[in-house]
Design a protein around this motif. Structure first.
Motif, PDB file in Angstrom:
ATOM      1  N   TRP A 183       0.843  -1.198   0.000  1.00 44.27           N
ATOM      2  CA  TRP A 183       0.000   0.000   0.000  1.00 44.27           C
ATOM      3  C   TRP A 183       0.880   1.250   0.000  1.00 44.27           C
ATOM      4  CZ3 TRP A 183      -4.772  -0.743  -1.307  1.00 44.27           C
ATOM      5  CH2 TRP A 183      -5.638   0.362  -1.301  1.00 44.27           C
ATOM      6  N   ILE A 207      -2.417   5.527  -4.877  1.00 47.15           N
ATOM      7  CA  ILE A 207      -3.568   4.871  -4.254  1.00 47.15           C
ATOM      8  C   ILE A 207      -4.710   4.737  -5.258  1.00 47.15           C
ATOM      9  CG2 ILE A 207      -5.356   5.119  -2.487  1.00 47.15           C
ATOM     10  CD1 ILE A 207      -3.243   6.485  -0.722  1.00 47.15           C
ATOM     11  N   ALA A 252      -1.695  -7.558   2.531  1.00 46.06           N
ATOM     12  CA  ALA A 252      -1.513  -6.119   2.323  1.00 46.06           C
ATOM     13  C   ALA A 252      -0.385  -5.615   3.208  1.00 46.06           C
ATOM     14  CB  ALA A 252      -2.802  -5.371   2.627  1.00 46.06           C
ATOM     15  N   ALA A 254       1.234  -2.986   5.012  1.00 45.78           N
ATOM     16  CA  ALA A 254       0.816  -1.682   5.521  1.00 45.78           C
ATOM     17  C   ALA A 254       1.178  -1.589   6.995  1.00 45.78           C
ATOM     18  CB  ALA A 254      -0.695  -1.496   5.330  1.00 45.78           C
ATOM     19  N   GLN A 259      -2.874   3.739   6.357  1.00 47.58           N
ATOM     20  CA  GLN A 259      -2.730   2.661   5.386  1.00 47.58           C
ATOM     21  C   GLN A 259      -3.668   1.501   5.711  1.00 47.58           C
ATOM     22  OE1 GLN A 259       1.667   2.186   5.847  1.00 47.58           O
ATOM     23  NE2 GLN A 259       1.653   2.043   3.623  1.00 47.58           N
ATOM     24  N   VAL A 263      -6.855  -0.144   3.574  1.00 49.49           N
ATOM     25  CA  VAL A 263      -6.896  -1.560   3.193  1.00 49.49           C
ATOM     26  C   VAL A 263      -8.177  -2.216   3.712  1.00 49.49           C
ATOM     27  CG1 VAL A 263      -5.819  -3.798   3.577  1.00 49.49           C
ATOM     28  CG2 VAL A 263      -4.398  -1.827   3.012  1.00 49.49           C
TER      29      VAL A 263
END
Length: 428
Positions: A183, A207, A252, A254, A259, A263
């Motif tokens: 991310w 993003i 993910a 992050a 972040q 997600v």
């Protein structure tokens, strides 16, 4: 530009290639039963059992208990483990093992693909089962590893391997698909206002690009459900179908609150199965993570704080904060060579709030569950015969001394590059 002499080029190539392969022969498939007797067995599931025997047959643990019979077969290998500790093989999460050999030598680094939307890429295509790193890593009790692609955005798919195999096909462990997204974040906010605005805008664009990619994948998924005969196959979105079908997991990467919140929002929209990799601030979002049944791979146990005003020991305490918040987690070590320090990271977490049993579980059974592997990470009947025999506490660098390792009942050669160099210079 001057050309190097041919002999020098060949020498350089030879050195590079020799650095990418070890000379150890993988152990053959188990044909002989193994009976480990009188060990202190750290089962992970049933606690710690003293003076206990473990029988491994056909790659699986077939019996567990005191005074097991040695007459299973005439050729049973009997190992006296009196005074020693038997552990499940440790599982290294979020590694680049087999993808990176020498970080400063570009031809030996194959951990990332060009571009930032590559869900079709699998780490299996670049994994080197002959890597010189593997024997050194498993010498610390690590028998399996998650091999993860690096990059920006949708970096591709990881695989789980055992660390003693001839080929990637031999090494692979069956499990569900594992898609990795990194991310976007601003790694260092500029002080200048104009530069700060540019950084924020650039981050938002990254993003937006990711969100668009996931939406495109979802639309492709819907078209497949509708059996749209006019829809031409797209390798990227075709690869992602298991993610939308609930047959794969989104990993993910992050760390910060913002972040992780982004997600979680993405996960809710598409009903993904979610694992947060990093999760430095995950304990601050416990209720939100529980709402989407997310787990965490925490790789920062031996790191420094991410913010100047945080206690210096906060990274060491975060595993206990995750446990107290009721968030399922496992420890990782985001590295190649340094992933060998995984057991000591787990030991650190035990020194800062979790129990020794929970620390061991975080690098064995919890890691296996997080990867969707049901028969790994514990010493119990029906589980893989992947075990480690140690003279002392495997999580303590001062007392741990690995005597033997079996992967699916195959005894592994413990020789490695470090031992070879030690013996070489000992005789100097």
């Amino acid at each position: 530009m001057k050309h190097l002499p041919t002999t020098l080029l060949l020498s350089t190539l030879a050195i590079t290639l020799s650095a990418q392969a070890h000379n150890l022969v993988p152990a053959p498939k188990q044909t002989q039963s193994v009976l480990i007797k009188n060990a202190t067995v750290h089962t992970v599931i049933q606690g710690v059992l003293t003076n206990t025997d473990v029988l491994i047959e056909n790659g699986k643990i077939s019996a567990l208990g005191p005074q097991l019979s040695t007459n299973t077969t005439a050729s049973t290998q009997v190992v006296d483990a009196s005074g020693k500790h038997l552990y499940p093989g440790l599982i290294a999460l979020d590694t680049s093992l087999g993808l990176v050999e020498i970080e400063m030598v570009r031809p030996t680094v194959d951990n990332a693909e060009v571009g930032d939307v590559n869900p079709q890429i699998s780490a299996a295509s670049a994994y080197n089962p002959d890597s010189e790193l593997l024997p050194t890593i498993r010498y610390n009790g690590i028998t399996h590893a998650q091999i993860v692609p690096s990059g920006d955005g949708l970096a591709g798919q990881s695989v789980v391997v055992d660390l003693d195999a001839w080929t990637i096909e031999d090494a692979l462990q069956p499990n569900e698909g594992q898609f990795h997204v990194y991310w976007p974040q601003i790694k260092r906010m500029p002080e200048d206002e104009k530069e700060k605005a540019k950084a924020i805008e650039k981050n938002q664009q990254a993003i937006d690009k990711l969100i668009t990619a996931f939406e495109d994948g979802y639309r492709y998924f819907l078209s497949q459900n509708a059996q749209d005969t006019d829809n031409w196959p797209n390798l990227r979105w075709q690869a992602m179908l298991p993610l939308y079908q609930g047959k794969a997991t989104l990993f993910a990467h992050a760390d910060s609150v913002s972040q992780i919140e982004q997600v979680i929002a993405l996960t809710k929209k598409y009903q993904f199965k979610l694992v947060i990799v990093g999760g430095y601030d995950a304990w601050r979002l416990a209720s939100s993570l529980r709402e989407v049944n997310a787990s965490v791979i925490y790789p920062h146990t031996l790191s420094l704080p991410k913010r100047k005003d945080e206690p210096v020991d906060l990274p060491f305490k975060i595993p206990s904060l995750l446990a107290n918040a009721g968030i399922p987690y496992a420890l990782g070590f985001s590295s190649d060579w340094n992933s060998r320090n995984l057991p000591y990271a787990a030991g650190y977490s035990a020194a800062y709030g979790v129990t020794p049993e929970q620390a061991l579980k975080s690098v064995t059974l919890d890691a296996a569950k997080l990867l969707g592997i049901a028969d790994l990470g514990a010493i119990a009947v029906g589980y893989q015969g992947s075990v480690v025999l140690s003279d002392g506490d495997i999580l303590d660098p001062m007392s741990s001394k690995i005597d033997a390792i079996w992967i699916e009942g195959r005894q592994i050669d413990l020789n490695n590059r470090h031992q070879q160099l030690y013996q070489k210079y000992l005789k100097r």
